[in-house]
Design a protein around this motif. Structure first.
Motif, PDB file in Angstrom:
ATOM      1  N   SER A  46      39.065  47.822  22.925  1.00  0.00           N
ATOM      2  CA  SER A  46      37.637  46.858  23.468  1.00  0.00           C
ATOM      3  C   SER A  46      38.301  46.129  24.578  1.00  0.00           C
ATOM      4  O   SER A  46      39.034  45.131  24.260  1.00  0.00           O
ATOM      5  CB  SER A  46      37.185  46.083  22.317  1.00  0.00           C
ATOM      6  N   ASP A  47      38.047  46.297  26.027  1.00  0.00           N
ATOM      7  CA  ASP A  47      38.375  45.534  27.091  1.00  0.00           C
ATOM      8  C   ASP A  47      37.826  44.052  26.641  1.00  0.00           C
ATOM      9  O   ASP A  47      38.486  43.080  27.097  1.00  0.00           O
ATOM     10  CB  ASP A  47      38.009  46.253  28.202  1.00  0.00           C
ATOM     11  N   ALA A  48      36.632  44.092  26.381  1.00  0.00           N
ATOM     12  CA  ALA A  48      35.989  42.890  26.152  1.00  0.00           C
ATOM     13  C   ALA A  48      36.651  41.636  25.501  1.00  0.00           C
ATOM     14  O   ALA A  48      37.011  40.735  25.878  1.00  0.00           O
ATOM     15  CB  ALA A  48      34.246  43.123  25.759  1.00  0.00           C
ATOM     16  N   LEU A  49      37.037  42.525  24.257  1.00  0.00           N
ATOM     17  CA  LEU A  49      37.798  41.288  23.280  1.00  0.00           C
ATOM     18  C   LEU A  49      39.100  41.062  23.887  1.00  0.00           C
ATOM     19  O   LEU A  49      39.474  40.128  23.637  1.00  0.00           O
ATOM     20  CB  LEU A  49      37.719  41.854  21.838  1.00  0.00           C
ATOM     21  N   ALA A  50      39.543  41.978  24.682  1.00  0.00           N
ATOM     22  CA  ALA A  50      41.149  41.602  24.925  1.00  0.00           C
ATOM     23  C   ALA A  50      41.014  40.340  26.017  1.00  0.00           C
ATOM     24  O   ALA A  50      41.691  39.613  26.279  1.00  0.00           O
ATOM     25  CB  ALA A  50      41.428  43.156  25.731  1.00  0.00           C
ATOM     26  N   GLN A  51      39.881  40.639  26.804  1.00  0.00           N
ATOM     27  CA  GLN A  51      39.675  39.586  27.956  1.00  0.00           C
ATOM     28  C   GLN A  51      39.213  38.184  27.362  1.00  0.00           C
ATOM     29  O   GLN A  51      39.970  37.077  27.820  1.00  0.00           O
ATOM     30  CB  GLN A  51      38.623  39.987  28.845  1.00  0.00           C
ATOM     31  N   GLU A  52      38.769  38.418  26.240  1.00  0.00           N
ATOM     32  CA  GLU A  52      38.224  37.241  25.576  1.00  0.00           C
ATOM     33  C   GLU A  52      39.483  36.300  24.827  1.00  0.00           C
ATOM     34  O   GLU A  52      39.666  35.441  24.757  1.00  0.00           O
ATOM     35  CB  GLU A  52      37.237  37.327  24.300  1.00  0.00           C
TER      36      GLU A  52
END
Ligand code: AMP
Ligand code: MG
Length: 496
Positions: A46-52
């Motif tokens: 999950s790129d979204a969680l990585a960014q978070e």
């Protein structure tokens, strides 16, 4: 949402690591490195969680990240450890357990803990092998992200890496590691561990740590005679009640609500034999190892309270007066039904601004009785009711029932109840409350079977759908449909 691909990307992951749990001292954990996993490959991420989390996305896509998150390389600045806890399993004191296959790597600057699950043996592995298999890792990855998107408190999942390494379960399966995150992985069982050994210094240290990091208001609570530990028990009870109410409203069955799987933050934790209900069968048991049905869907609210009593017992030496502990726990018994009713009202399209009317509870009870009688699909019913209100056409709802006379009578009572409510407003609320997409067992199973053949496309499709469970996603109706006959043959037990 592409899988990370190997590149010559930076070695710096972008996070400055911290580990305040490690500062608690050696009574709480054992420091150790993960066991290497041969020939790892990406399964999902999950790129979204990585960014978070503040991870450098180039690093996350690199071969270094693949190796680090499979346990083959250390991550600079982290301080991996396995924590010790105990707990009650299936109502019986099980003694010492602990992170038998998980390692806490560290915390991000924002205080989010990152754990590897399936990273090899620890001193707490007991009879286990320290590994997780691809099947259960995909279930945890998909479900924790799905719960998050549904607005239900949960641990999260950053990625899965897989390996050809064989792992013995009922059959031989492939190994995998899930990287998961949470503000804390502390369980009721952590408190039970020190209480059971009369290690009151450590018990207090742990409670103070949790209060300081997660419940600072407990220090100056005007309630419970200013007793911070009673305030902590109260706060945990309230959060746990909210989460349990959400499970019941959405039709989520956890499957193994042992005290060692209960988060002190009220997070849904340790995804094993969980299941979203298909047909509304309140006493459904999703865990094939649960022969007594202790963790049946409709027993969850009571068993959660039983678990809170165990936490109360563990905190008792710090709280002092038993009456204070009981008062702190008592809030569960008001908070759970209030939260459950609030959620069910929203499912029916009753806005929170409108105070409860007489007859509401009868309409709700009557509906649940009808759903049980005809074993109606729980999620499809609510979605069709939402569409019915939006389009003033209840024919698709009627189609779900055998006893249409009873359903028509119910629809009449529902229309009377909602006569004065703006239908557009109601429909809007319902379509944002009643998901179209949930992680049904058979849908997850299809992604698992494809992944076992090296095809991760289904997994990515599901990840996309479940990230926006209230959207229509035209063209993907099959993922929101009734379970096929073979779904009932899927057997999910504790062993994963
Ligand atoms: P669970 O039922 O998955 O919540 O696990 C209960 C306890 O067993 C925990 O202490 C886990 O760490 C441990 N455990 C579960 N599976 C394994 C495994 N494959 N290897 C080592 N320990 C495990
Ligand atoms: Mg567990």
């Amino acid at each position: 949402m592409n899988l990370p691909t190997a590149s010559t990307a930076p070695t710096d992951c972008g996070v400055v690591w911290n580990n305040t749990f490690a500062a608690l001292g050696p009574a709480f954990f054992t420091r150790l490195a993960p066991t290497p996993l041969p020939a790892p490959h990406w399964v999902g991420s999950s790129d979204a969680l990585a960014q978070e989390l503040g991870l450098n996305v180039d690093w996350f896509h690199s071969d270094t990240a693949l190796q680090v998150l499979s346990g083959n390389q250390s991550l600079s600045g982290t301080d991996p450890l396995a924590s010790v806890y105990s707990g009650h399993q299936f109502g019986v004191w099980a003694g010492q357990l602990g992170d038998g296959r998980a390692l806490l790597l560290g915390q991000t600057a924002a205080g989010i803990e990152v754990q590897l699950k399936g990273s090899g043996l620890t001193p707490y592995s007991r009879m286990g092998d320290g590994r997780a298999v691809l099947r259960s890792s995909i279930r945890e990855f998909l479900c924790s992200e799905a719960m998050h998107a549904l607005g239900i408190a949960t641990t999260r999942a950053l990625c899965i890496t897989g390996s050809p390494e064989p792992v013995r379960r009922e059959s031989i399966e492939a190994a995998a590691v899930v990287t998961r995150t949470a503000p804390s992985f502390i369980r009721f069982g952590h408190f039970e561990h020190f209480a059971s050994r009369n290690q009151l210094g450590e018990l207090r240290q742990l409670a103070d740590y949790v209060i300081d990091r997660h419940y600072p208001d407990c220090r100056n609570s005007p309630h419970f005679d200013g007793n911070a530990y009673a305030a902590l028990l109260h706060a945990v009870s309230e959060r746990t009640a909210s989460t349990a109410a959400q499970w019941q409203a959405v039709g989520f069955c956890h499957g193994v609500l042992n005290t060692d799987n209960m988060s002190v933050l009220g997070l849904t934790l340790d995804y094993g034999p969980f299941q979203f209900l298909d047909a509304f069968v309140p006493n459904h048991i999703c865990n094939h190892s649960d022969t007594q049905g202790r963790y049946a869907f409709d027993r969850q609210p009571n068993v959660v309270y039983w678990n809170l009593l165990r936490l109360g017992q563990a905190l008792q030496p710090l709280i002092g007066a038993p009456a204070l502990a009981m008062a702190a726990l008592d809030s569960y018994r008001t908070r759970f039904p209030a939260e459950f009713m609030r959620l069910m009202r929203a499912k029916l399209g009753l806005p929170s601004t409108q105070s409860a009317q007489t007859g509401e509870a009868d309409v709700m009870d009557g509906l649940l009785r009808l759903l049980v009688a005809d074993a109606v699909d729980y999620t499809i019913f609510w979605r069709r009711l939402s569409q019915g209100v939006a389009q003033n056409d209840f024919a698709p709802v009627r189609d779900l029932f055998i006893d249409r006379t009873a359903l028509d009578a119910w629809l009449l009572s529902y229309k009377e109840l909602t006569a004065l409510i703006d239908k557009g407003l109601s429909a809007n609320l319902m379509l944002k409350t009643n998901p179209k997409f949930i992680l049904r067992n058979h849908v997850g199973e299809q992604a698992i079977r494809a992944a076992q053949q090296g095809d991760f496309g289904e997994l990515r499709t599901l990840q996309t759908l479940l990230a926006r469970p209230f959207d229509e996603h035209p063209g993907f109706e099959a993922y929101a449909n009734f379970p096929p006959a073979w779904a009932s043959t899927i057997s999910i037990s504790c062993s994963s």
